[in-house]
Design an enzyme around this catalytic site. Structure first.
Site, mmCIF file in Angstrom:
data_model
loop_
_atom_site.group_PDB
_atom_site.id
_atom_site.type_symbol
_atom_site.label_atom_id
_atom_site.label_comp_id
_atom_site.label_asym_id
_atom_site.label_seq_id
_atom_site.Cartn_x
_atom_site.Cartn_y
_atom_site.Cartn_z
ATOM 1 N N CYS A 1 -2.153 9.520 2.359
ATOM 2 C CA CYS A 1 -1.700 8.944 1.088
ATOM 3 C C CYS A 1 -2.652 9.258 -0.065
ATOM 4 O O CYS A 1 -2.232 9.344 -1.202
ATOM 5 C CB CYS A 1 -1.535 7.439 1.228
ATOM 6 S SG CYS A 1 -3.025 6.617 1.799
ATOM 7 N N GLU B 1 0.884 -1.180 0.000
ATOM 8 C CA GLU B 1 0.000 0.000 0.000
ATOM 9 C C GLU B 1 0.914 1.220 0.000
ATOM 10 O O GLU B 1 1.484 1.566 1.036
ATOM 11 C CB GLU B 1 -0.908 -0.016 1.236
ATOM 12 C CG GLU B 1 -1.954 -1.116 1.241
ATOM 13 C CD GLU B 1 -3.137 -0.810 0.330
ATOM 14 O OE1 GLU B 1 -3.365 0.363 -0.011
ATOM 15 O OE2 GLU B 1 -3.845 -1.762 -0.047
HETATM 16 P P1 NAD Z 1 8.010 4.818 5.119
HETATM 17 O O1 NAD Z 1 8.031 4.043 3.871
HETATM 18 O O2 NAD Z 1 9.133 5.725 5.421
HETATM 19 O O3 NAD Z 1 7.884 3.835 6.384
HETATM 20 C C1 NAD Z 1 6.883 2.865 6.489
HETATM 21 C C2 NAD Z 1 7.365 1.735 7.373
HETATM 22 O O4 NAD Z 1 8.486 1.121 6.750
HETATM 23 C C3 NAD Z 1 7.816 2.166 8.759
HETATM 24 O O5 NAD Z 1 7.369 1.213 9.706
HETATM 25 C C4 NAD Z 1 9.333 2.137 8.658
HETATM 26 O O6 NAD Z 1 9.986 1.822 9.876
HETATM 27 C C5 NAD Z 1 9.568 1.048 7.649
HETATM 28 N N1 NAD Z 1 10.809 1.241 6.879
HETATM 29 C C6 NAD Z 1 11.449 2.396 6.627
HETATM 30 N N2 NAD Z 1 12.548 2.167 5.873
HETATM 31 C C7 NAD Z 1 12.615 0.833 5.659
HETATM 32 C C8 NAD Z 1 13.488 -0.026 4.947
HETATM 33 N N3 NAD Z 1 14.566 0.446 4.328
HETATM 34 N N4 NAD Z 1 13.223 -1.349 4.920
HETATM 35 C C9 NAD Z 1 12.128 -1.835 5.532
HETATM 36 N N5 NAD Z 1 11.239 -1.062 6.215
HETATM 37 C C10 NAD Z 1 11.473 0.241 6.279
HETATM 38 O O7 NAD Z 1 6.610 5.588 5.099
HETATM 39 P P2 NAD Z 1 6.044 6.623 6.162
HETATM 40 O O8 NAD Z 1 6.831 7.886 6.067
HETATM 41 O O9 NAD Z 1 5.864 5.988 7.484
HETATM 42 O O10 NAD Z 1 4.575 6.861 5.553
HETATM 43 C C11 NAD Z 1 4.324 7.753 4.525
HETATM 44 C C12 NAD Z 1 4.190 7.060 3.182
HETATM 45 O O11 NAD Z 1 3.262 6.004 3.263
HETATM 46 C C13 NAD Z 1 3.645 7.990 2.115
HETATM 47 O O12 NAD Z 1 4.342 7.777 0.929
HETATM 48 C C14 NAD Z 1 2.194 7.569 1.962
HETATM 49 O O13 NAD Z 1 1.646 7.840 0.704
HETATM 50 C C15 NAD Z 1 2.285 6.103 2.230
HETATM 51 N N6 NAD Z 1 1.015 5.597 2.725
HETATM 52 C C16 NAD Z 1 0.285 4.771 1.935
HETATM 53 C C17 NAD Z 1 -0.950 4.343 2.380
HETATM 54 C C18 NAD Z 1 -1.813 3.424 1.560
HETATM 55 O O14 NAD Z 1 -2.747 2.870 2.119
HETATM 56 N N7 NAD Z 1 -1.556 3.245 0.294
HETATM 57 C C19 NAD Z 1 -1.408 4.731 3.627
HETATM 58 C C20 NAD Z 1 -0.611 5.571 4.381
HETATM 59 C C21 NAD Z 1 0.601 6.003 3.942
#
Ligand code: NAD
Length: 458
Positions: A246, A212
């Site tokens: 998002c 997602e």
């Molecule tokens: P992010 O990708 O930075 O982090 C998400 C999760 O991934 C966190 O738990 C983080 O600890 C983990 N993570 C970070 N780096 C990682 C790596 N290298 N390897 C594995 N895991 C890792 O996202 P965020 O800043 O927490 O959230 C914002 C983003 O999420 C935006 O791009 C938004 O559009 C998206 N989002 C999508 C939805 C959806 O339903 N499609 C919903 C909410 C947010």
């Protein structure tokens, strides 16, 4: 959590799944009810935690976190038995006589990785589907919403034994350690770049997954739109959660002839929405890095409204920007904050080439009273989900699958779509022995008879 402890936890979840027949649908429904009552008894703590994380207003927590979670729980409690029944399908002629069924079976051990922006709801909603369908869960919440992560851990450990569901807190290293293990399903919500990394990491085990992700969601306004309503619905969908959504509109594409008039309406709507000078009904940026990145996006831009900010509180006011360069930092990636770029367009071709220059978005919005225009938009663009004459509300209908397409995501969930996501369809053909037509066995003496049969399909 140490690598060895993770391995022990995984072993205990494997043992739990080994005895999955004991874990009946009735037991799963009962534990979902316990989860619901436990969340209910911690509501105020959830509201307080999310406020501490980024000053999200209580009303937004009730509507966009708790309401969504209760709805998902209720739909699974009500429908799980019905949905889980094996489905009989008509059998293939060639197998006559047989009876054929699809069984809905859990994948097994599910890893859920959650983001910070709807820190409770986006962690719990996938967990509900996964548990309901008979899987075990390890949930890693975001390190950027630590207060919410604590309450999530408390609730999950109150309701579940860790062999069934467990929260593991931590940052990127923890996520990487978890992804190094072998899971039966990975459900990741987060940014596109991290989604790419996750997808590469799980490829080595060819783990089925849902991603997602995000992207740049266009919002189109044509000359026939009801501008008063459009202004309210766009400002609401964009500045809810302070733009950290998002599916928030990322940028506006508006018929050039009505652009000036519409910008005035957006400004008066924002003045009306946020008359409280302390911005009590408005969240803050999640952390200093995100705040600074967003404020940096405004360098050299034509800010037509807003732009005020305060680094001490990570506050950035709702901001409108006129026609930023497409090559600017603001337009190179998903904004994910309270900045709304506004572009005028003159022709449909111009609209099309602008939107198509970006990856397929998670959402697309169109405001129009012209059916032909709406149809043309729907036919010309692909997107995860969309809304006509509003923003973000497709999210609340649990009968609609929620997910992206292309770079904005893989797979979907919510309601019945979650049931299909967290189960595998296992087909089983039961052949009967009272008849055994010999045509298929060697020696092949019935070629010409089969050719006649084939004629039925030719
Ligand atoms: P992010 O990708 O930075 O982090 C998400 C999760 O991934 C966190 O738990 C983080 O600890 C983990 N993570 C970070 N780096 C990682 C790596 N290298 N390897 C594995 N895991 C890792 O996202 P965020 O800043 O927490 O959230 C914002 C983003 O999420 C935006 O791009 C938004 O559009 C998206 N989002 C999508 C939805 C959806 O339903 N499609 C919903 C909410 C947010």
């Amino acid at each position: 959590m140490k690598e060895r402890d993770i391995k022990d936890l995984i072993k205990s979840q494997d043992n739990f799944l080994e005895h999955s027949t004991e874990h009946t649908i009735e037991k799963r429904i009962s534990i979902l009810k316990t989860l619901k009552s436990t969340i209910k008894s911690h509501e105020q703590e959830i509201v307080d935690a999310i406020y501490k994380d980024f000053q999200k207003p209580e009303f937004e927590v009730l509507t966009t976190e708790l309401f969504v979670v209760y709805k998902e729980l209720n739909i699974f409690i009500k429908n799980l038995k019905k949905w889980s029944k094996p489905k009989s399908v008509s059998s293939a002629w060639l197998n006559f006589p047989s009876s054929d069924k699809i069984y809905y079976v859990p994948w097994g051990k599910v890893l859920v990785i959650a983001p910070w922006n709807y820190p409770f709801q986006l962690a719990i909603t996938p967990l509900i589907g996964a548990i309901a369908c008979g899987n075990t869960v390890v949930l890693k919440p975001s390190e950027h919403a630590p207060h919410t992560a604590d309450i999530l851990e408390k609730i999950i450990s109150d309701v579940f034994e860790q062999k069934q569901a467990k929260v593991i807190q931590g940052a990127v290293d923890t996520a990487k350690n978890l992804l190094n293990q072998k899971w039966d399903y990975v459900f990741f919500t987060g940014s596109v770049p991290v989604g790419r990394i996750v997808s590469q990491q799980i490829a080595k085990h060819m783990t089925p997954h849902t991603l997602e992700l995000g992207g740049k969601n266009p919002c189109i306004i044509d000359s026939s739109a009801n501008l008063d309503i459009a202004a309210k619905r766009i400002c609401w969908g964009k500045f809810l959660n302070a733009g950290q959504t998002c599916i928030a509109p990322d940028y506006l594409m508006i018929d050039e002839n009505i652009k000036t008039k519409f910008v005035e309406k957006l400004i008066s709507t924002l003045k009306e929405f946020y008359k409280d000078e302390a911005y009590g009904d408005y969240a803050r940026m999640i952390h200093a890095d995100h705040f600074e990145k967003l404020v940096g996006f405004l360098d050299d831009q034509a800010v037509i409204y807003g732009g005020e900010h305060n680094a001490k509180t990570n506050f950035l006011a709702p901001t409108l920007v006129d026609s930023p360069e497409f090559s600017s930092d603001l337009m190179k990636e998903e904004i994910f904050g309270p900045i709304l770029p506004i572009y005028g367009y003159s022709t449909f071709d111009e609209l099309k080439s602008t939107i198509k220059a970006f990856d397929k978005p998670l959402s697309l919005y169109v405001f129009s009273e012209q059916d032909q225009f709406i149809k043309k938009v729907n036919q010309n663009f692909d997107f995860g989900g969309g809304v006509i004459n509003d923003t973000i509300v497709h999210f609340v209908n649990d009968k609609l699958p929620f997910g992206g397409v292309g770079a904005s995501g893989v797979g979907n969930y919510h309601g019945k779509a979650s049931f299909y996501t967290f189960t595998r369809q296992k087909p089983l053909v039961h052949r009967k022995n009272w008849l055994d037509i010999p045509i298929k066995y060697p020696p092949y003496t019935k070629v010409s008879s089969f050719k006649s049969f084939l004629n039925l399909f030719r």
